[in-house]
Design an enzyme around this catalytic site. Sequence first.
Site, PDB file in Angstrom:
ATOM      1  CE  LYS A 121      30.995  47.145  27.952  1.00  0.00           C
ATOM      2  NZ  LYS A 121      31.822  46.639  26.895  1.00  0.00           N
ATOM      3  CE  LYS A 201      29.805  52.817  24.356  1.00  0.00           C
ATOM      4  NZ  LYS A 201      30.324  52.238  23.098  1.00  0.00           N
ATOM      5  CE  LYS A 204      34.367  46.929  19.318  1.00  0.00           C
ATOM      6  NZ  LYS A 204      34.614  46.679  20.734  1.00  0.00           N
TER       7      LYS A 204
HETATM    8  P1  ATP Z   1      31.886  47.083  23.490  1.00  0.00           P
HETATM    9  O1  ATP Z   1      30.426  47.134  23.374  1.00  0.00           O
HETATM   10  O2  ATP Z   1      32.449  45.713  23.311  1.00  0.00           O
HETATM   11  O3  ATP Z   1      32.436  47.795  24.697  1.00  0.00           O
HETATM   12  P2  ATP Z   1      32.415  49.426  21.908  1.00  0.00           P
HETATM   13  O4  ATP Z   1      31.647  49.679  20.671  1.00  0.00           O
HETATM   14  O5  ATP Z   1      32.064  50.199  23.133  1.00  0.00           O
HETATM   15  O6  ATP Z   1      32.398  47.873  22.195  1.00  0.00           O
HETATM   16  P3  ATP Z   1      35.255  49.596  22.469  1.00  0.00           P
HETATM   17  O7  ATP Z   1      36.157  48.525  21.948  1.00  0.00           O
HETATM   18  O8  ATP Z   1      34.852  49.524  23.901  1.00  0.00           O
HETATM   19  O9  ATP Z   1      33.951  49.647  21.543  1.00  0.00           O
HETATM   20  O10 ATP Z   1      35.904  51.005  22.190  1.00  0.00           O
HETATM   21  C1  ATP Z   1      36.795  51.231  21.101  1.00  0.00           C
HETATM   22  C2  ATP Z   1      36.904  52.728  20.854  1.00  0.00           C
HETATM   23  O11 ATP Z   1      35.715  53.221  20.223  1.00  0.00           O
HETATM   24  C3  ATP Z   1      37.074  53.561  22.129  1.00  0.00           C
HETATM   25  O12 ATP Z   1      37.935  54.635  21.851  1.00  0.00           O
HETATM   26  C4  ATP Z   1      35.676  54.065  22.395  1.00  0.00           C
HETATM   27  O13 ATP Z   1      35.651  55.245  23.172  1.00  0.00           O
HETATM   28  C5  ATP Z   1      35.180  54.307  20.987  1.00  0.00           C
HETATM   29  N1  ATP Z   1      33.722  54.218  20.928  1.00  0.00           N
HETATM   30  C6  ATP Z   1      32.971  53.143  21.280  1.00  0.00           C
HETATM   31  N2  ATP Z   1      31.679  53.397  21.080  1.00  0.00           N
HETATM   32  C7  ATP Z   1      31.595  54.664  20.618  1.00  0.00           C
HETATM   33  C8  ATP Z   1      30.497  55.505  20.239  1.00  0.00           C
HETATM   34  N3  ATP Z   1      29.253  55.061  20.310  1.00  0.00           N
HETATM   35  N4  ATP Z   1      30.778  56.755  19.785  1.00  0.00           N
HETATM   36  C9  ATP Z   1      32.045  57.205  19.705  1.00  0.00           C
HETATM   37  N5  ATP Z   1      33.128  56.454  20.053  1.00  0.00           N
HETATM   38  C10 ATP Z   1      32.903  55.202  20.502  1.00  0.00           C
HETATM   39 MG    MG Z   2      33.102  49.793  24.947  1.00  0.00          MG
END
Ligand code: ATP
Ligand code: MG
Length: 336
Positions: A121, A201, A204
Amino acid sequence: MTDAAAQAKPRVLSGITATGNLTIGNYIGALSVWAEEQDRYENFFFIADLHALTIPEAIKADDLRRRIREIVALYLACGLDPAKSVLFLQSRVPAHAMLNWIFDCVTPVSWLERMTQYKSKSQGANPSAGLFTYPALMAADILLYQAQFVPVGDDQRQHVELTRDVANRFNSMFGECFRVPDALIRKSGARIMGLDDPTAKMSKSKAETHEGHAIGLLDDPKKIRKAIMRAVTDAGSAVDRENLSPGVDNLLVLHEALSGATREETLDRFDGNGYGTLKKDLAELVLDKIAPIQSRFKEIHGEIGYLEKVLADGAEKAAEVADATLNRAMELVGLR
Ligand code: ATP
Ligand code: MG
């Protein structure tokens, strides 16, 4: 349920950062697991608004406020029940920020430097100190609640490991205070990959700027179909169970996670089928899953008074547990 019965259940805690439209990755890796397992545990789920500040260039105050309301409505729409789960906003429980400071002082910089999420990041940016110490705040989020399990996606495994290390370090330096938690990570579906790039991965925040990267829980059907139909696969044209590229594997993982079928059953069904067939089938499955969530979301999202009440009640219950732990930690270090 009596209080004694509730206390006999293991406690879980988890959260989602308020950084964008929640994706199907967040749903499969986290939210759906929380909702399905709600009766087995004593549940604390929060919206990580403090974590949303770690990339200051991305902060827009009105967007953040809007997202918080969206996420609490989505939590409810995905089946989290305030009668079974404490739902709260991280910043409404000031103990998180206070324990974070204590942990900043207990956590060696060398531990934080090993975090792969920080490495990815912070690339190409002038990262904030908050982005660097994010895992110490996450340790505070978890350890304040003496959680036994932390249901998360695979990408958070390393942060939960660090949380365990911080708990052990504090306990051995100052005295027993924190329960050492375990990550709870599903076997398949814990790392959904980007549709536009199956080596990265699904995220969002990335979806905010990369069209076709993710399936958003609030996206309209047209957008969802388009993202799936354009998903990157490989030079082949049909599913070959002996030779699955990362893009095709990701589509199969999505399918099995949402249908509940095993990998074998999913392969038996699609082996030899064209990628187009798999994609069409997956798109309909995703839409079937998302439609009731979106319709519940629409009903709840405008009920601002109700959403506020859920968060206010949640903060009260969360603070009761968090403050007790914080007081003990403050006593042990000599601040009380
Ligand atoms: P950001 O990009 O802002 O980090 P993110 O999509 O990674 O957003 P987080 O808020 O960091 O989401 O994570 C929230 C939850 O969703 C955590 O438990 C994380 O492990 C899970 N998660 C995030 N992305 C994935 C994915 N691609 N597959 C499965 N679980 C996910
Ligand atoms: Mg994340």
